[in-house]
Design a protein around this motif. Structure first.
Motif, PDB file in Angstrom:
ATOM      1  N   LEU A 172      45.287  15.380 -11.274  1.00 52.68           N
ATOM      2  CA  LEU A 172      45.185  14.818 -12.622  1.00 52.68           C
ATOM      3  C   LEU A 172      44.975  15.921 -13.653  1.00 52.68           C
ATOM      4  O   LEU A 172      45.546  15.874 -14.746  1.00 52.68           O
ATOM      5  CB  LEU A 172      44.022  13.822 -12.687  1.00 52.68           C
ATOM      6  N   GLN A 225      48.276  17.620 -14.301  1.00 52.39           N
ATOM      7  CA  GLN A 225      49.147  16.781 -15.115  1.00 52.39           C
ATOM      8  C   GLN A 225      48.656  16.715 -16.555  1.00 52.39           C
ATOM      9  O   GLN A 225      49.452  16.728 -17.506  1.00 52.39           O
ATOM     10  CB  GLN A 225      49.210  15.371 -14.516  1.00 52.39           C
ATOM     11  N   LYS A 226      47.334  16.669 -16.730  1.00 52.42           N
ATOM     12  CA  LYS A 226      46.773  16.634 -18.080  1.00 52.42           C
ATOM     13  C   LYS A 226      47.110  17.915 -18.835  1.00 52.42           C
ATOM     14  O   LYS A 226      47.475  17.877 -20.022  1.00 52.42           O
ATOM     15  CB  LYS A 226      45.260  16.438 -18.026  1.00 52.42           C
ATOM     16  N   ASN A 236      48.012   9.157 -23.258  1.00 51.14           N
ATOM     17  CA  ASN A 236      47.992   9.270 -21.805  1.00 51.14           C
ATOM     18  C   ASN A 236      46.947  10.277 -21.343  1.00 51.14           C
ATOM     19  O   ASN A 236      46.309  10.085 -20.304  1.00 51.14           O
ATOM     20  CB  ASN A 236      49.365   9.686 -21.282  1.00 51.14           C
ATOM     21  N   TYR A 258      44.007   9.759 -18.578  1.00 49.04           N
ATOM     22  CA  TYR A 258      43.701  10.624 -17.439  1.00 49.04           C
ATOM     23  C   TYR A 258      42.231  11.034 -17.431  1.00 49.04           C
ATOM     24  O   TYR A 258      41.613  11.175 -16.371  1.00 49.04           O
ATOM     25  CB  TYR A 258      44.574  11.876 -17.473  1.00 49.04           C
ATOM     26  N   SER A 312      39.718  10.298 -14.447  1.00 47.94           N
ATOM     27  CA  SER A 312      39.022  11.402 -13.781  1.00 47.94           C
ATOM     28  C   SER A 312      37.521  11.142 -13.704  1.00 47.94           C
ATOM     29  O   SER A 312      36.873  11.437 -12.688  1.00 47.94           O
ATOM     30  CB  SER A 312      39.274  12.715 -14.531  1.00 47.94           C
ATOM     31  N   VAL A 359      50.289   5.799 -12.056  1.00 45.96           N
ATOM     32  CA  VAL A 359      50.470   7.254 -12.060  1.00 45.96           C
ATOM     33  C   VAL A 359      50.623   7.793 -10.636  1.00 45.96           C
ATOM     34  O   VAL A 359      50.436   8.985 -10.402  1.00 45.96           O
ATOM     35  CB  VAL A 359      49.290   7.956 -12.773  1.00 45.96           C
ATOM     36  N   LEU A 419      46.986   4.123 -20.285  1.00 45.52           N
ATOM     37  CA  LEU A 419      47.947   4.424 -19.228  1.00 45.52           C
ATOM     38  C   LEU A 419      49.086   3.414 -19.176  1.00 45.52           C
ATOM     39  O   LEU A 419      50.023   3.578 -18.402  1.00 45.52           O
ATOM     40  CB  LEU A 419      47.239   4.484 -17.862  1.00 45.52           C
TER      41      LEU A 419
END
Length: 262
Positions: free
Chosen positions: A28, A31-32, A71, A75, A79, A129, A171
């Motif tokens: 995550l 991706q963030k 988004n 995340y 998290s 996701v 999301l």
């Protein structure tokens, strides 16, 4: 990636669950970071369009930029829920299912009530996701073995409304209202010191912007709980105001309240 077949017959292995959660959190974070860099590039490109007077193009492109920014916030919430589960995984492991009226064990009843929002939110997110964070699918199988298929299906469809609403909004599919887009463009113009920025052009009823605003439903009422200055609210770089998720019980819950970017 940890396979569900490795968990069968071994019960709820806290060490493996923690390892899977750590992998989810790491993925995550990667991706963030990608989205953060993407937003920076998009903001620069939008600033260039505004600088040369391409307001319609900037207005159209800003929607994608806002969606990615939102988004990122999703995340962050996910998290924090994963961190919460990692710190309370022993509580999950020790929870026992109750028996129903027919003296049958009900696996879903083993879910600790205080962790239901976190667990169902993670399960719901795994279907949204999962392509970018495949370890979430492994975690979903693990919880399926612990709480049963019906519990997982309930979380995926949110039939008991236990999934965190803020995470769902960030999301899920999000179309920013016109006023939010204009405010975001104004913020970009300020950031890049565009002295020739003309906000009135964004409100021109004869431009493409007007159609875009109509398609997105135009300005929407603001939830009073999201108003700036409300107790516990946090304003994010995208201009959204995040209220507290719950009353804090410990340091992890306090982090959930803040929802700040690293």
């Amino acid at each position: 990636m940890q396979k569900f077949s490795d968990l069968v017959g071994k019960g709820f292995d806290t060490s493996k669950v923690k390892a899977t959660i750590r992998m989810c959190t790491t993925r995550l974070g990667m991706q963030k970071n990608k989205l953060v860099n993407s937003v920076k590039v998009q903001r620069r490109g939008i600033a260039e369009l505004l600088a040369i007077g391409k307001y319609d193009g900037a207005r159209i492109r800003v929607e994608s930029c806002i969606r990615e920014d939102v988004n990122i916030e999703g995340y962050e919430v996910l998290s924090l829920f994963l961190d919460l589960l990692a710190n309370r995984v022993q509580l999950i492991a020790e929870s026992k299912p109750l028996r129903d009226a027919h003296n049958k064990r009900d696996p879903s009843s083993a879910c600790p009530p205080e962790l239901k929002e976190a667990i169902t939110s993670v399960l719901w997110a795994s279907a949204r996701v999962g392509d970018t964070v495949p370890e979430l699918a492994t975690l979903r199988k693990t919880f399926e073995g612990k709480f049963g298929k019906d519990f997982v299906q309930m979380a995926l469809s949110n039939t008991e409304y236990s999934v965190n609403q803020r995470m769902m909004e960030r999301l899920g599919m999000y179309t920013p209202p016109n006023e939010k887009c204009i405010a975001y463009l104004r913020n970009i113009a300020t950031e890049y010191q565009l002295e020739n920025f003309d906000e009135d052009k964004l409100k021109d009823p004869n431009g493409i912007v007007a159609s875009a605003a109509a398609a997105s439903g135009g300005p929407t009422a603001v939830d009073p709980s999201l108003q700036k200055g409300a107790p516990g609210c946090v304003v994010t770089p995208s201009g959204l105001f995040l209220p507290p998720l719950t009353q804090p019980r410990d340091a992890i819950d306090q982090r959930l309240l803040r929802l700040k970017r690293a």
